[in-house]
Design a protein around this motif. Structure first.
Motif, PDB file in Angstrom:
ATOM      1  N   ASP A 139      44.020 106.790 -22.572  1.00 13.71           N
ATOM      2  CA  ASP A 139      44.678 107.736 -23.354  1.00 13.71           C
ATOM      3  C   ASP A 139      44.951 108.952 -22.686  1.00 13.71           C
ATOM      4  O   ASP A 139      45.951 109.569 -22.662  1.00 13.71           O
ATOM      5  CB  ASP A 139      44.166 107.853 -24.576  1.00 13.71           C
ATOM      6  CG  ASP A 139      43.951 106.737 -25.521  1.00 13.71           C
ATOM      7  OD1 ASP A 139      44.981 105.895 -25.206  1.00 13.71           O
ATOM      8  OD2 ASP A 139      42.852 106.628 -26.467  1.00 13.71           O
ATOM      9  N   GLU A 140      44.043 109.689 -21.765  1.00  9.68           N
ATOM     10  CA  GLU A 140      44.189 110.831 -21.192  1.00  9.68           C
ATOM     11  C   GLU A 140      45.213 110.581 -20.195  1.00  9.68           C
ATOM     12  O   GLU A 140      46.307 111.527 -19.907  1.00  9.68           O
ATOM     13  CB  GLU A 140      42.808 111.347 -20.484  1.00  9.68           C
ATOM     14  CG  GLU A 140      41.662 112.016 -21.337  1.00  9.68           C
ATOM     15  CD  GLU A 140      42.378 113.103 -22.080  1.00  9.68           C
ATOM     16  OE1 GLU A 140      42.824 113.926 -21.493  1.00  9.68           O
ATOM     17  OE2 GLU A 140      42.436 113.262 -23.379  1.00  9.68           O
ATOM     18  N   ASP A 141      45.074 109.555 -19.233  1.00  5.50           N
ATOM     19  CA  ASP A 141      45.989 109.370 -18.256  1.00  5.50           C
ATOM     20  C   ASP A 141      47.426 109.188 -18.769  1.00  5.50           C
ATOM     21  O   ASP A 141      48.472 109.572 -18.296  1.00  5.50           O
ATOM     22  CB  ASP A 141      45.691 108.025 -17.497  1.00  5.50           C
ATOM     23  CG  ASP A 141      44.388 108.007 -16.536  1.00  5.50           C
ATOM     24  OD1 ASP A 141      43.975 109.317 -16.374  1.00  5.50           O
ATOM     25  OD2 ASP A 141      43.992 107.148 -16.454  1.00  5.50           O
ATOM     26  N   ARG A 142      47.610 108.541 -19.922  1.00  4.44           N
ATOM     27  CA  ARG A 142      49.145 108.232 -20.631  1.00  4.44           C
ATOM     28  C   ARG A 142      49.475 109.619 -21.048  1.00  4.44           C
ATOM     29  O   ARG A 142      50.718 109.852 -20.938  1.00  4.44           O
ATOM     30  CB  ARG A 142      48.858 107.177 -21.611  1.00  4.44           C
ATOM     31  CG  ARG A 142      48.519 105.621 -21.138  1.00  4.44           C
ATOM     32  CD  ARG A 142      48.517 104.840 -22.275  1.00  4.44           C
ATOM     33  NE  ARG A 142      48.443 103.506 -21.748  1.00  4.44           N
ATOM     34  CZ  ARG A 142      48.419 102.153 -22.705  1.00  4.44           C
ATOM     35  NH1 ARG A 142      48.446 102.506 -23.873  1.00  4.44           N
ATOM     36  NH2 ARG A 142      48.375 101.318 -22.065  1.00  4.44           N
ATOM     37  N   LYS A 143      48.709 110.409 -21.536  1.00  2.00           N
ATOM     38  CA  LYS A 143      49.165 111.632 -22.178  1.00  2.00           C
ATOM     39  C   LYS A 143      49.854 112.495 -20.866  1.00  2.00           C
ATOM     40  O   LYS A 143      51.055 113.116 -21.049  1.00  2.00           O
ATOM     41  CB  LYS A 143      48.088 112.499 -22.753  1.00  2.00           C
ATOM     42  CG  LYS A 143      48.449 113.888 -23.102  1.00  2.00           C
ATOM     43  CD  LYS A 143      47.016 114.565 -23.784  1.00  2.00           C
ATOM     44  CE  LYS A 143      46.074 114.921 -22.783  1.00  2.00           C
ATOM     45  NZ  LYS A 143      44.913 115.738 -23.440  1.00  2.00           N
ATOM     46  N   PRO A 164      67.159 112.264 -28.326  1.00  2.00           N
ATOM     47  CA  PRO A 164      67.512 111.509 -27.140  1.00  2.00           C
ATOM     48  C   PRO A 164      66.723 111.732 -25.953  1.00  2.00           C
ATOM     49  O   PRO A 164      66.235 110.875 -25.371  1.00  2.00           O
ATOM     50  CB  PRO A 164      68.770 112.336 -26.351  1.00  2.00           C
ATOM     51  CG  PRO A 164      69.556 112.942 -27.989  1.00  2.00           C
ATOM     52  CD  PRO A 164      68.515 113.174 -28.649  1.00  2.00           C
ATOM     53  N   LEU A 165      65.721 112.945 -25.774  1.00  2.63           N
ATOM     54  CA  LEU A 165      64.641 113.282 -25.129  1.00  2.63           C
ATOM     55  C   LEU A 165      63.525 112.058 -25.440  1.00  2.63           C
ATOM     56  O   LEU A 165      63.061 111.637 -24.409  1.00  2.63           O
ATOM     57  CB  LEU A 165      64.175 114.682 -25.443  1.00  2.63           C
ATOM     58  CG  LEU A 165      62.837 114.904 -24.585  1.00  2.63           C
ATOM     59  CD1 LEU A 165      63.160 114.633 -22.957  1.00  2.63           C
ATOM     60  CD2 LEU A 165      62.355 116.119 -24.691  1.00  2.63           C
ATOM     61  N   ILE A 166      63.446 111.803 -26.672  1.00  2.00           N
ATOM     62  CA  ILE A 166      62.179 110.760 -27.009  1.00  2.00           C
ATOM     63  C   ILE A 166      62.749 109.556 -26.514  1.00  2.00           C
ATOM     64  O   ILE A 166      62.092 108.695 -25.900  1.00  2.00           O
ATOM     65  CB  ILE A 166      62.089 110.832 -28.492  1.00  2.00           C
ATOM     66  CG1 ILE A 166      61.154 112.216 -28.858  1.00  2.00           C
ATOM     67  CG2 ILE A 166      61.164 109.700 -28.833  1.00  2.00           C
ATOM     68  CD1 ILE A 166      61.025 112.408 -30.537  1.00  2.00           C
ATOM     69  N   GLN A 167      63.912 109.172 -26.675  1.00  2.00           N
ATOM     70  CA  GLN A 167      64.522 107.753 -26.517  1.00  2.00           C
ATOM     71  C   GLN A 167      64.403 107.831 -24.811  1.00  2.00           C
ATOM     72  O   GLN A 167      64.200 106.612 -24.355  1.00  2.00           O
ATOM     73  CB  GLN A 167      65.905 107.734 -26.899  1.00  2.00           C
ATOM     74  CG  GLN A 167      65.836 107.404 -28.240  1.00  2.00           C
ATOM     75  CD  GLN A 167      65.186 106.302 -28.986  1.00  2.00           C
ATOM     76  OE1 GLN A 167      64.854 105.317 -28.477  1.00  2.00           O
ATOM     77  NE2 GLN A 167      64.329 106.531 -30.095  1.00  2.00           N
ATOM     78  N   PHE A 177      53.858 101.338 -20.012  1.00  2.00           N
ATOM     79  CA  PHE A 177      53.002 100.992 -21.322  1.00  2.00           C
ATOM     80  C   PHE A 177      54.163 101.382 -22.339  1.00  2.00           C
ATOM     81  O   PHE A 177      55.305 102.107 -22.200  1.00  2.00           O
ATOM     82  CB  PHE A 177      51.828 101.789 -21.515  1.00  2.00           C
ATOM     83  CG  PHE A 177      52.218 103.351 -21.285  1.00  2.00           C
ATOM     84  CD1 PHE A 177      52.108 104.170 -22.387  1.00  2.00           C
ATOM     85  CD2 PHE A 177      52.027 103.991 -20.096  1.00  2.00           C
ATOM     86  CE1 PHE A 177      52.547 105.328 -22.279  1.00  2.00           C
ATOM     87  CE2 PHE A 177      51.979 105.261 -19.989  1.00  2.00           C
ATOM     88  CZ  PHE A 177      52.231 105.830 -21.129  1.00  2.00           C
ATOM     89  N   ALA A 178      53.924 100.993 -23.492  1.00  2.00           N
ATOM     90  CA  ALA A 178      54.496 101.553 -24.845  1.00  2.00           C
ATOM     91  C   ALA A 178      54.115 102.672 -25.476  1.00  2.00           C
ATOM     92  O   ALA A 178      53.279 102.819 -26.206  1.00  2.00           O
ATOM     93  CB  ALA A 178      54.827 100.183 -25.696  1.00  2.00           C
ATOM     94  N   PRO A 179      54.742 103.889 -24.990  1.00  2.00           N
ATOM     95  CA  PRO A 179      54.516 105.281 -25.638  1.00  2.00           C
ATOM     96  C   PRO A 179      54.813 105.227 -27.045  1.00  2.00           C
ATOM     97  O   PRO A 179      55.949 104.753 -27.578  1.00  2.00           O
ATOM     98  CB  PRO A 179      55.173 106.197 -24.701  1.00  2.00           C
ATOM     99  CG  PRO A 179      56.478 105.412 -24.304  1.00  2.00           C
ATOM    100  CD  PRO A 179      56.141 103.886 -24.211  1.00  2.00           C
ATOM    101  N   LYS A 180      53.824 105.876 -27.828  1.00  2.00           N
ATOM    102  CA  LYS A 180      53.849 105.997 -29.235  1.00  2.00           C
ATOM    103  C   LYS A 180      54.948 107.220 -29.460  1.00  2.00           C
ATOM    104  O   LYS A 180      54.655 108.369 -28.983  1.00  2.00           O
ATOM    105  CB  LYS A 180      52.614 106.269 -30.026  1.00  2.00           C
ATOM    106  CG  LYS A 180      51.655 104.756 -29.839  1.00  2.00           C
ATOM    107  CD  LYS A 180      50.314 105.178 -30.500  1.00  2.00           C
ATOM    108  CE  LYS A 180      49.528 103.762 -30.310  1.00  2.00           C
ATOM    109  NZ  LYS A 180      48.327 103.828 -30.745  1.00  2.00           N
TER     110      LYS A 180
END
Length: 211
Positions: A139-143, A164-167, A177-180
């Motif tokens: 989780d930390e790495d993905r953050k 657009p930034l989120i997309q 990975f699939a970011p939330k």
């Protein structure tokens, strides 16, 4: 199957040549690689010296009728958590008797109507605490990956609206990975606090890169 027969024949021939005084009836069945555990256990194991080096098993009860948990752990070097689970299976199968705390007696009256007694039951590995730490690290790495991606995008685009930034973040990271979306929004807030990006004056959903 033919490999199993060849190995068995070779073993018997070798035993006749080098250990003709030992009465051992032995046969093996070779399985495909997919039948074996994908991850090898990381615990140590002390093999009883009486066992031939080709195939080794923990047979402490060959020389003892009663053993304590501590004695078994010392003799095998198997972790206590795993050892207790294995012994529980043997007690459930009535091969061992556990009438006193941490003492396991061989059951001399053991009988079974089955031709084979299946003791190959799943053992829960000691992974709960380890898994929790691994997930926390992931989780930390993905953050940090999400934050770095946002900075990279904003540095290239200079200004972008929120959606657009989120997309774009999802598009660039999705192969890893699939970011939330809530995690991306938190990352945006963190970068606003750290002043890597800022809101464009007069807007609530447009961000600008801070050089």
């Amino acid at each position: 199957m033919s490999l199993s027969k060849d190995l068995t024949d070779q073993f018997k021939e070798r035993m006749q040549q080098n250990h003709d005084d030992m009465d051992i009836n032995f046969s093996i069945m070779v399985l495909g690689t997919n039948f074996w555990p994908l991850n090898a256990p990381n615990n140590d194991f002390i093999v009883p010296p009486e066992i031939l080096p080709t195939w080794r098993y923990c047979l402490q009860y060959n020389n003892h009728d009663t053993l304590s948990l501590e004695e078994l752990q010392t003799a095998t070097a198997i972790s206590k958590d795993i050892l207790v689970q294995v012994l529980s299976l043997l007690v459930k199968a009535k091969i061992l008797v556990n009438e006193e705390t941490d003492q396991y007696d061989l059951n001399p009256n053991f009988k079974s109507k089955k031709i084979r007694v299946n003791l190959n039951q799943p053992i829960k590995a000691e992974v709960k605490a380890e898994s929790s730490e691994v997930l926390k690290t992931v989780d930390e790495d993905r953050k940090y990956v999400i934050q770095a991606t946002i900075v990279r995008i904003m540095k290239a685009r200079k200004t972008m609206k929120n959606q657009p930034l989120i997309q774009e973040v999802i598009s660039q990271i999705s192969q890893r990975f699939a970011p939330k979306i809530p995690d991306i929004k938190k990352a945006i807030d963190t970068l606003l606090e750290k002043e890597y990006i800022e809101r464009v004056d007069g807007t609530r959903d447009t961000f600008a890169y801070v050089a």
